[in-house]
Design a protein around this motif. Structure first.
Motif, PDB file in Angstrom:
ATOM      1  N   GLU A 165      -6.247   0.084  -3.335  1.00 15.23           N
ATOM      2  CA  GLU A 165      -4.807   0.104  -3.142  1.00 15.23           C
ATOM      3  C   GLU A 165      -4.196  -1.025  -3.946  1.00 15.23           C
ATOM      4  O   GLU A 165      -4.661  -2.165  -3.904  1.00 15.23           O
ATOM      5  CB  GLU A 165      -4.538  -0.098  -1.649  1.00 15.23           C
ATOM      6  N   ARG A 166      -3.142  -0.701  -4.654  1.00 17.26           N
ATOM      7  CA  ARG A 166      -2.466  -1.725  -5.432  1.00 17.26           C
ATOM      8  C   ARG A 166      -1.723  -2.652  -4.472  1.00 17.26           C
ATOM      9  O   ARG A 166      -0.966  -2.212  -3.615  1.00 17.26           O
ATOM     10  CB  ARG A 166      -1.474  -1.051  -6.367  1.00 17.26           C
ATOM     11  N   LYS A 167      -2.017  -3.928  -4.597  1.00 18.61           N
ATOM     12  CA  LYS A 167      -1.409  -4.884  -3.675  1.00 18.61           C
ATOM     13  C   LYS A 167      -1.424  -6.244  -4.364  1.00 18.61           C
ATOM     14  O   LYS A 167      -2.420  -6.634  -4.958  1.00 18.61           O
ATOM     15  CB  LYS A 167      -2.240  -4.938  -2.381  1.00 18.61           C
ATOM     16  N   VAL A 168      -0.319  -6.944  -4.281  1.00 22.14           N
ATOM     17  CA  VAL A 168      -0.291  -8.319  -4.785  1.00 22.14           C
ATOM     18  C   VAL A 168       0.171  -9.209  -3.642  1.00 22.14           C
ATOM     19  O   VAL A 168       1.202  -8.975  -3.035  1.00 22.14           O
ATOM     20  CB  VAL A 168       0.648  -8.476  -5.992  1.00 22.14           C
ATOM     21  N   GLU A 169      -0.655 -10.205  -3.329  1.00 26.37           N
ATOM     22  CA  GLU A 169      -0.309 -11.101  -2.242  1.00 26.37           C
ATOM     23  C   GLU A 169      -0.373 -12.541  -2.732  1.00 26.37           C
ATOM     24  O   GLU A 169      -1.080 -12.847  -3.688  1.00 26.37           O
ATOM     25  CB  GLU A 169      -1.295 -10.920  -1.075  1.00 26.37           C
ATOM     26  N   VAL A 170       0.341 -13.367  -2.057  1.00 25.81           N
ATOM     27  CA  VAL A 170       0.333 -14.780  -2.409  1.00 25.81           C
ATOM     28  C   VAL A 170       0.070 -15.578  -1.136  1.00 25.81           C
ATOM     29  O   VAL A 170       0.530 -15.211  -0.057  1.00 25.81           O
ATOM     30  CB  VAL A 170       1.673 -15.181  -3.087  1.00 25.81           C
ATOM     31  N   LEU A 171      -0.715 -16.619  -1.288  1.00 27.41           N
ATOM     32  CA  LEU A 171      -1.035 -17.467  -0.134  1.00 27.41           C
ATOM     33  C   LEU A 171       0.086 -18.490   0.024  1.00 27.41           C
ATOM     34  O   LEU A 171       0.346 -19.269  -0.887  1.00 27.41           O
ATOM     35  CB  LEU A 171      -2.375 -18.162  -0.355  1.00 27.41           C
ATOM     36  N   LEU A 203      -1.183 -14.902   3.960  1.00 26.06           N
ATOM     37  CA  LEU A 203      -0.915 -14.089   2.779  1.00 26.06           C
ATOM     38  C   LEU A 203       0.397 -13.350   2.966  1.00 26.06           C
ATOM     39  O   LEU A 203       0.689 -12.846   4.042  1.00 26.06           O
ATOM     40  CB  LEU A 203      -2.054 -13.074   2.578  1.00 26.06           C
ATOM     41  N   PHE A 218       3.763 -10.152  -2.642  1.00 28.34           N
ATOM     42  CA  PHE A 218       4.352 -10.861  -3.777  1.00 28.34           C
ATOM     43  C   PHE A 218       4.703  -9.843  -4.830  1.00 28.34           C
ATOM     44  O   PHE A 218       3.940  -8.918  -5.099  1.00 28.34           O
ATOM     45  CB  PHE A 218       3.318 -11.843  -4.339  1.00 28.34           C
ATOM     46  N   LEU A 275       6.781  -9.467  -8.790  1.00 23.19           N
ATOM     47  CA  LEU A 275       7.315 -10.230  -9.916  1.00 23.19           C
ATOM     48  C   LEU A 275       8.828 -10.345  -9.834  1.00 23.19           C
ATOM     49  O   LEU A 275       9.401 -11.310 -10.303  1.00 23.19           O
ATOM     50  CB  LEU A 275       6.921  -9.543 -11.237  1.00 23.19           C
ATOM     51  N   ASP A 281       9.757 -13.294  -7.888  1.00 26.21           N
ATOM     52  CA  ASP A 281       8.853 -14.427  -8.061  1.00 26.21           C
ATOM     53  C   ASP A 281       9.610 -15.741  -8.188  1.00 26.21           C
ATOM     54  O   ASP A 281       9.058 -16.797  -7.966  1.00 26.21           O
ATOM     55  CB  ASP A 281       7.816 -14.188  -9.168  1.00 26.21           C
ATOM     56  N   GLU A 337       6.237 -22.862  -3.661  1.00 28.00           N
ATOM     57  CA  GLU A 337       5.091 -23.607  -4.179  1.00 28.00           C
ATOM     58  C   GLU A 337       5.082 -25.008  -3.587  1.00 28.00           C
ATOM     59  O   GLU A 337       6.096 -25.704  -3.621  1.00 28.00           O
ATOM     60  CB  GLU A 337       5.212 -23.711  -5.699  1.00 28.00           C
ATOM     61  N   PRO A 338       3.994 -25.432  -3.046  1.00 25.68           N
ATOM     62  CA  PRO A 338       3.935 -26.754  -2.393  1.00 25.68           C
ATOM     63  C   PRO A 338       4.088 -27.883  -3.412  1.00 25.68           C
ATOM     64  O   PRO A 338       3.683 -27.735  -4.544  1.00 25.68           O
ATOM     65  CB  PRO A 338       2.553 -26.797  -1.747  1.00 25.68           C
ATOM     66  N   HIS A 353      -2.785  -5.018 -13.892  1.00 24.20           N
ATOM     67  CA  HIS A 353      -2.350  -3.729 -13.351  1.00 24.20           C
ATOM     68  C   HIS A 353      -2.267  -2.642 -14.402  1.00 24.20           C
ATOM     69  O   HIS A 353      -2.385  -1.465 -14.088  1.00 24.20           O
ATOM     70  CB  HIS A 353      -1.024  -3.885 -12.609  1.00 24.20           C
ATOM     71  N   PRO A 368      -4.660  -0.009 -12.136  1.00 24.26           N
ATOM     72  CA  PRO A 368      -3.442   0.059 -11.319  1.00 24.26           C
ATOM     73  C   PRO A 368      -3.689  -0.147  -9.831  1.00 24.26           C
ATOM     74  O   PRO A 368      -2.758  -0.475  -9.111  1.00 24.26           O
ATOM     75  CB  PRO A 368      -2.931   1.485 -11.566  1.00 24.26           C
ATOM     76  N   THR A 369      -4.921   0.036  -9.378  1.00 25.22           N
ATOM     77  CA  THR A 369      -5.150  -0.061  -7.936  1.00 25.22           C
ATOM     78  C   THR A 369      -5.725  -1.415  -7.524  1.00 25.22           C
ATOM     79  O   THR A 369      -6.237  -1.566  -6.421  1.00 25.22           O
ATOM     80  CB  THR A 369      -6.114   1.040  -7.483  1.00 25.22           C
ATOM     81  N   LEU A 370      -5.638  -2.388  -8.403  1.00 26.42           N
ATOM     82  CA  LEU A 370      -6.243  -3.682  -8.102  1.00 26.42           C
ATOM     83  C   LEU A 370      -5.472  -4.430  -7.010  1.00 26.42           C
ATOM     84  O   LEU A 370      -4.249  -4.390  -6.967  1.00 26.42           O
ATOM     85  CB  LEU A 370      -6.256  -4.512  -9.385  1.00 26.42           C
ATOM     86  N   HIS A 371      -6.227  -5.062  -6.143  1.00 25.54           N
ATOM     87  CA  HIS A 371      -5.635  -5.937  -5.129  1.00 25.54           C
ATOM     88  C   HIS A 371      -5.738  -7.372  -5.646  1.00 25.54           C
ATOM     89  O   HIS A 371      -6.813  -7.819  -6.008  1.00 25.54           O
ATOM     90  CB  HIS A 371      -6.404  -5.760  -3.809  1.00 25.54           C
ATOM     91  N   ILE A 372      -4.604  -8.045  -5.673  1.00 23.37           N
ATOM     92  CA  ILE A 372      -4.583  -9.390  -6.255  1.00 23.37           C
ATOM     93  C   ILE A 372      -4.106 -10.401  -5.206  1.00 23.37           C
ATOM     94  O   ILE A 372      -3.121 -10.151  -4.507  1.00 23.37           O
ATOM     95  CB  ILE A 372      -3.647  -9.434  -7.489  1.00 23.37           C
ATOM     96  N   ILE A 373      -4.836 -11.488  -5.110  1.00 26.59           N
ATOM     97  CA  ILE A 373      -4.419 -12.558  -4.203  1.00 26.59           C
ATOM     98  C   ILE A 373      -4.183 -13.824  -5.032  1.00 26.59           C
ATOM     99  O   ILE A 373      -5.091 -14.307  -5.715  1.00 26.59           O
ATOM    100  CB  ILE A 373      -5.498 -12.821  -3.128  1.00 26.59           C
ATOM    101  N   ILE A 374      -2.951 -14.289  -4.951  1.00 26.67           N
ATOM    102  CA  ILE A 374      -2.593 -15.481  -5.740  1.00 26.67           C
ATOM    103  C   ILE A 374      -2.614 -16.702  -4.824  1.00 26.67           C
ATOM    104  O   ILE A 374      -2.039 -16.678  -3.733  1.00 26.67           O
ATOM    105  CB  ILE A 374      -1.179 -15.331  -6.337  1.00 26.67           C
ATOM    106  N   PRO A 385      -1.214 -20.207  -5.173  1.00 28.18           N
ATOM    107  CA  PRO A 385      -0.430 -21.036  -6.094  1.00 28.18           C
ATOM    108  C   PRO A 385      -0.839 -22.504  -6.017  1.00 28.18           C
ATOM    109  O   PRO A 385      -1.090 -23.015  -4.919  1.00 28.18           O
ATOM    110  CB  PRO A 385       1.013 -20.839  -5.609  1.00 28.18           C
TER     111      PRO A 385
END
Lengths: 84, 482
Positions: free
Chosen positions: A52-58, A68, A71, A73, A76, A83-84, B193, B197-203, B205
């Motif tokens: 599953e396409r997913k973008v997360e940020v901690l 999490l 996130f 763009l 953004d 951002e700490p 992506h 396209p199905t990638l799970h990304i954890i950033i 920062p």
């Protein structure tokens, strides 16, 4: 470590196809690894379909707990402020 | 600068320092003059203090170049060494605050340029320089620090090629340790992506430069490594100066990368920038975008590879099954043929058995027949049998004899009667009785049948029913009656 499993499955599948194409296995063995191959290819397909396409940020919330959060763009600039 | 705060203790001469300084240089002259009338005697301490204050005020900020030797680093955290050149040496001290600020490690033999102030260590009466800044001669401190750390960590094996792990072929989740500001994160997300396209990304920062950034980066790497969330991570930032990129040369970051449980791809700055993070990473990407390309597989390719493998799998087994089916058919045919042959053989056996038993029966029959005949013969020939036979035959014979005899008599009687009848019919007497006579040559008795049988004058005899007449032939007159 789903990725490792997927790769092992693909590698095994490749090995099975190679072995079957070599053709020096007995029918019994062939059918046995054929079944395994079918199972592997189904599992691999499932892995691909379930991805599953997913973008997360901690981020760190106000209590200092990290979690999490989704996130994208587009926002953004907002996220960057976290951002700490 | 900071010399006023750096004193070990007050020199004890208070405000008179300046004045003593002026007289201080004259002291040796006056002391050395035996004929001096004014004899001023100093204690060692006084003199030492005098020398010390003189030196301290004259050499408040000195730049000194020399080679490090006799380096000692006791638990206090201060560093002690000797700086020397070909002919002289001076003791040097780096207090802990200075020592910890050093980016590189001082070591014996190192050629350095140091800045400091000169002072005297009074207990020993030795003068020394208290260094507040030092840099390697001929190159930057960062450069040296880089090389020193690289050597040290390489000796530890952190950069060994054998430690490098392959990246997963199809990572489901990718971790990014970088700054949220700037184009780098955008570029990486776009590339990741686009390919998958199905990638799970954890950033996670982090600050990528400045005070505390190295610790942040290291903590983020450790967190991702231990979380089990990601299959691979990218640690990086965009381009910058050597100073900007410095966090990625820090030991804490390098160690965090080396210790990571998941493969790490480093992507720091541009292609020409090389950091120690790159050495420790499982893969060094020249740029963040390249890192994204290295990490994310092209999903379409994997899907088509899987499809191809599945197709080949079905195909090869389908072919195999068809082959086996044909083989089975062939074998079945062969078995059927064998069955026919077996049945033929059974028939042949049956026939042979039949013939043999017939032959045996025949032989037996013949034998039996012979035996029966022999038996019969034997029985027939036995006196007992013959007697019995004879006894049975006698009455028969008697009957037959009787019958035969009677028959013969009757037959003979009949024959006699028949003969008598026929004889009577044929008898000339009967004919004679009817008036016929038989003419014979008188002499020979031959019966005369025609005129030509007699001559004229010949004597003939004619038989009649009741006697004979003797006759002479007078003439022969042929006259056919019939």
């Amino acid at each position: 470590m789903a990725a490792v499993k997927f790769e092992q499955a693909m590698a095994r599948l490749e090995a099975i196809v190679g072995q079957l194409e070599n053709g020096d296995l007995s029918l019994d063995e062939s059918l046995k690894i054929f079944e395994e191959g079918i199972r592997l290819s189904k599992n691999c397909l499932k892995v691909l379909e379930e991805a599953e396409r997913k973008v997360e940020v901690l981020v760190q919330d106000t209590n200092g707990k990290k979690q999490l959060r989704a996130f994208s763009l587009d926002d953004d600039a907002d996220e960057a402020s976290l951002e700490p | 600068m900071r010399n006023s705060g750096r004193r070990f203790r007050s020199n004890g001469f208070g405000s008179s320092t300046k004045g003593d300084f002026a007289t201080g240089f004259r002291i040796p002259t006056s002391l050395s003059s035996p004929g001096s009338s004014v004899r001023q005697v100093h204690t060692v301490s006084e003199l030492t203090s005098l020398v010390r204050s003189t030196l301290e005020s004259s050499f408040t900020e000195v730049w000194l170049e020399g080679e490090v030797s006799n380096l000692r680093a006791p638990a206090s955290g201060h560093l002690y060494c000797t700086l020397k050149d070909e002919s002289s040496q001076i003791r040097a001290v780096l207090f802990r605050t200075t020592a910890t600020r050093l980016r590189f490690a001082l070591e014996d033999g190192l050629h350095v340029v140091a800045r400091g102030r000169v002072t005297v260590y009074e207990p020993r009466g030795e003068y020394q320089i208290i260094v507040d800044y030092v840099e390697p001669k001929g190159r930057g401190a960062l450069q040296l620090a880089f090389e020193q750390l690289r050597t040290r960590l390489a000796e530890e094996g952190l950069f060994d090629v054998g430690r490098k792990r392959p990246l997963p072929e199809l990572p489901r989740t990718v971790g990014l340790v970088t700054s949220l500001s700037g184009a780098v994160i955008r570029d990486m997300l776009t590339v990741l992506h686009r390919r998958c396209p199905t990638l799970h990304i954890i950033i996670v920062p982090v600050q990528v430069q400045g005070e505390g950034s190295a610790e942040q980066i290291a903590a983020a790497i450790r967190m991702l490594s231990e979380s089990g969330w990601v299959d691979v991570m990218i640690v990086g930032r965009g381009g910058g100066s050597l100073e900007d990129l410095w966090s990625f040369n820090e030991e804490v970051v390098v160690r965090a990368i080396a210790a990571s449980q998941v493969p790490v791809v480093s992507a720091v700055g541009h292609e020409t920038d090389v950091t120690l993070a790159d050495f420790a990473a499982d893969l060094r990407a020249p740029t963040p975008s390249a890192a994204a390309e290295a990490v994310a597989p092209v999903l379409a390719q994997i899907v088509s590879r899987l499809a191809e493998l599945s197709a080949r799998l079905q195909q090869v087994v389908g072919r195999r099954m068809e082959e086996e089916r044909q083989r089975l058919r062939l074998v079945t045919h062969q078995i059927a043929a064998v069955r026919v042959r077996v049945q033929e053989e059974i028939q042949r056996v049956d026939a042979t058995v039949y013939e043999m038993s017939a032959a045996v029966r025949l032989v037996l029959q013949v034998g039996q027949d012979r035996m029966v005949r022999a038996h019969q013969g034997l029985m027939a020939g036995s006196p007992h049998s013959r007697v019995r036979h004879g006894l049975a035959v006698v009455p028969q014979l008697a009957a037959r004899l009787y019958q035969g005899t009677r028959g013969i008599v009757e037959a003979r009687t009949q024959r006699v009667q028949s003969c008598a009848a026929r004889l009577h019919a044929l008898s000339p007497l009967a004919t004679l009785g009817r008036g016929y006579s038989v003419l014979q040559h008188a002499r020979t008795g031959d019966v005369i049948r025609g005129v030509a049988d007699v001559n004229v004058g010949e004597e003939l005899q004619a038989k009649l029913i009741d006697g004979r007449l003797l006759c002479i032939v007078k003439a022969g007159v042929p006259d056919s009656l019939i």
